[in-house]
Design a protein around this motif. Sequence first.
Motif, PDB file in Angstrom:
ATOM      1  N   ALA A 203       0.824  -1.204   0.000  1.00  0.00           N
ATOM      2  CA  ALA A 203       0.000   0.000   0.000  1.00  0.00           C
ATOM      3  C   ALA A 203       0.861   1.256   0.000  1.00  0.00           C
ATOM      4  O   ALA A 203       1.903   1.322   0.648  1.00  0.00           O
ATOM      5  N   ASP A 204       0.404   2.269  -0.722  1.00  0.00           N
ATOM      6  CA  ASP A 204       0.986   3.607  -0.627  1.00  0.00           C
ATOM      7  C   ASP A 204       0.359   4.262   0.597  1.00  0.00           C
ATOM      8  O   ASP A 204      -0.731   4.843   0.526  1.00  0.00           O
ATOM      9  N   ILE A 205       1.032   4.141   1.722  1.00  0.00           N
ATOM     10  CA  ILE A 205       0.435   4.554   2.986  1.00  0.00           C
ATOM     11  C   ILE A 205       0.130   6.037   2.995  1.00  0.00           C
ATOM     12  O   ILE A 205      -0.936   6.468   3.452  1.00  0.00           O
ATOM     13  N   ALA A 206       1.039   6.866   2.485  1.00  0.00           N
ATOM     14  CA  ALA A 206       0.832   8.313   2.502  1.00  0.00           C
ATOM     15  C   ALA A 206      -0.435   8.696   1.750  1.00  0.00           C
ATOM     16  O   ALA A 206      -1.231   9.521   2.217  1.00  0.00           O
ATOM     17  N   THR A 207      -0.652   8.080   0.577  1.00  0.00           N
ATOM     18  CA  THR A 207      -1.858   8.388  -0.207  1.00  0.00           C
ATOM     19  C   THR A 207      -3.105   7.908   0.519  1.00  0.00           C
ATOM     20  O   THR A 207      -4.116   8.620   0.568  1.00  0.00           O
TER      21      THR A 207
ATOM     22  N   GLY B  19       2.701  -5.060  18.722  1.00  0.00           N
ATOM     23  CA  GLY B  19       2.350  -3.653  18.666  1.00  0.00           C
ATOM     24  C   GLY B  19       0.941  -3.292  18.274  1.00  0.00           C
ATOM     25  O   GLY B  19       0.689  -2.136  17.902  1.00  0.00           O
ATOM     26  N   THR B  20      -0.019  -4.220  18.353  1.00  0.00           N
ATOM     27  CA  THR B  20      -1.373  -3.914  17.873  1.00  0.00           C
ATOM     28  C   THR B  20      -2.055  -2.831  18.697  1.00  0.00           C
ATOM     29  O   THR B  20      -2.642  -1.891  18.162  1.00  0.00           O
ATOM     30  N   ARG B  21      -2.009  -2.941  19.995  1.00  0.00           N
ATOM     31  CA  ARG B  21      -2.875  -2.138  20.869  1.00  0.00           C
ATOM     32  C   ARG B  21      -2.571  -0.643  20.838  1.00  0.00           C
ATOM     33  O   ARG B  21      -3.459   0.172  21.089  1.00  0.00           O
ATOM     34  N   ARG B  22      -1.324  -0.287  20.568  1.00  0.00           N
ATOM     35  CA  ARG B  22      -0.991   1.146  20.531  1.00  0.00           C
ATOM     36  C   ARG B  22      -0.263   1.490  19.237  1.00  0.00           C
ATOM     37  O   ARG B  22       0.673   2.282  19.228  1.00  0.00           O
ATOM     38  N   ARG B  23      -0.733   0.938  18.148  1.00  0.00           N
ATOM     39  CA  ARG B  23      -0.105   1.180  16.850  1.00  0.00           C
ATOM     40  C   ARG B  23      -0.487   2.561  16.303  1.00  0.00           C
ATOM     41  O   ARG B  23      -1.514   3.140  16.688  1.00  0.00           O
ATOM     42  N   HIS B  24       0.325   3.037  15.378  1.00  0.00           N
ATOM     43  CA  HIS B  24       0.004   4.264  14.649  1.00  0.00           C
ATOM     44  C   HIS B  24      -1.233   4.059  13.775  1.00  0.00           C
ATOM     45  O   HIS B  24      -2.065   4.963  13.627  1.00  0.00           O
ATOM     46  N   GLY B  25      -1.358   2.907  13.186  1.00  0.00           N
ATOM     47  CA  GLY B  25      -2.496   2.572  12.338  1.00  0.00           C
ATOM     48  C   GLY B  25      -2.314   1.177  11.778  1.00  0.00           C
ATOM     49  O   GLY B  25      -1.205   0.625  11.800  1.00  0.00           O
ATOM     50  N   PHE B  26      -3.387   0.597  11.262  1.00  0.00           N
ATOM     51  CA  PHE B  26      -3.318  -0.763  10.742  1.00  0.00           C
ATOM     52  C   PHE B  26      -2.329  -0.872   9.581  1.00  0.00           C
ATOM     53  O   PHE B  26      -1.512  -1.792   9.530  1.00  0.00           O
ATOM     54  N   LEU B  27      -2.422   0.043   8.611  1.00  0.00           N
ATOM     55  CA  LEU B  27      -1.537  -0.030   7.449  1.00  0.00           C
ATOM     56  C   LEU B  27      -0.077   0.049   7.867  1.00  0.00           C
ATOM     57  O   LEU B  27       0.787  -0.632   7.300  1.00  0.00           O
ATOM     58  N   TRP B  28       0.203   0.888   8.856  1.00  0.00           N
ATOM     59  CA  TRP B  28       1.576   1.041   9.319  1.00  0.00           C
ATOM     60  C   TRP B  28       2.055  -0.216  10.040  1.00  0.00           C
ATOM     61  O   TRP B  28       3.181  -0.675   9.838  1.00  0.00           O
ATOM     62  N   GLN B  29       1.216  -0.815  10.880  1.00  0.00           N
ATOM     63  CA  GLN B  29       1.611  -2.055  11.539  1.00  0.00           C
ATOM     64  C   GLN B  29       1.901  -3.149  10.504  1.00  0.00           C
ATOM     65  O   GLN B  29       2.887  -3.878  10.615  1.00  0.00           O
TER      66      GLN B  29
END
Length: 430
Positions: free
Chosen positions: A2-6, A193-203
Amino acid sequence: MADIATRVHNHKWKIDPIVRSLIDTDFYKLLMCQSVFRNRPETQVEFSLINRSKTIRLAELIDEGELREQLDHVRSLRLARGESTWLRGNMFYGKRQMFRPDFMEWFEGLRLPAYHLEKHDGQYELTFEGSWPEVMLWEIPALSILMELRSRAVLRDMGRFELQVLYARAMTRLWEKIESLRTIPGLKIADFGTRRRHGFLWQDWCVQAMMEGLGSAFTGTSNCLIAMRRDIEAIGTNAHELPMIYAALADSDAELRQAPYRVLADWQEEHDGNLRIILPDTYGTEGFLAGAPDWLAGWTGIRIDSGDPATGAETAIRWWQSRGEDPREKLVIFSDGLDVAEIHALHARFVGRVKVSFGWGTLLTNDFRGLVAGDALAPFSLVCKAVAADGRPTVKLSDNPEKAMGPADQIARYKRVFGVGAQAHREVIV
């Protein structure tokens, strides 16, 4: 990939709900849920959001309507057929049919129960009440939603190029960490790192980077959905929730003292091998080990999740030796607020003395420290804990008094019952 930024720039897309599945959760929640479903299905509990980082005023950052929309979306989720097939048929920890048919039938029909949301003094008061097996499955989605909505609030006004640069810097930081970890011989590390992740795509990106960068040293992820999609091991055992609720249900000091061991006796009936991992710090590690029955010394290992990790491991080594066990055959899992420097130090100190493993959480999946103005994406300490069971308050003491929770009179009682003396304070990073 995924293009996370987009995707972040267009985060209103319905393709990107914060929680995408009932198995977008930690593996140990499902293992514990099955145990609770078997042993304590009628227990009524209350879970509550607790923001330990009071300076992060979530109700002033996150729109209530957006929060409710994400919470309501989770309540609409049902277990998908492919997810059910994976849980029923996949091998976990060397065992097929880890999840029993009666539990799976219940889980396949589950919709998460209602929530209660209010604002108070700049914070959200988010609570869940009902039967223990249902309510406990709110913990990870609730945390994921609040953490990612905070990230979205900070990123909302950034342009696409600014976001691309931000994620490029974060990716570079993580890759440099991975390159450092590559130098540790015999490393074993998993994503917690699920519970305090930045976001799903980032994890998901972090997991893929660990897979490529560390190879067999990367042992898996706690996130069930990512484990299924990436065909890697789902990692997890049990958590503080079990002894906290068993203890709250105790009718006397004597029963209270035995509650943490009753939890593990129930666990032992269902699991063996690397699932027999002791989490000893709920009411103080030293007291727990001193009073532990001999059969617990035969378990596979211990997870260190609060206090000074080196002190906790040394305590475990002395305990195994006192019970006639060889510490070199035992597994120690470090999992509290780790980052690369501490992983290096702990591995160097304990390799060869025990089998060393790491559960790397928030500073794997949410390390954006210093990357935006005002450090507005720095991770913070947010938890969702059981606060009552059958109308009785729960208590957690921990090996770090900064993590203690419960009414003051009950904390004093638990300290007396479990013989907890003076404790060293340790900064809670996450």
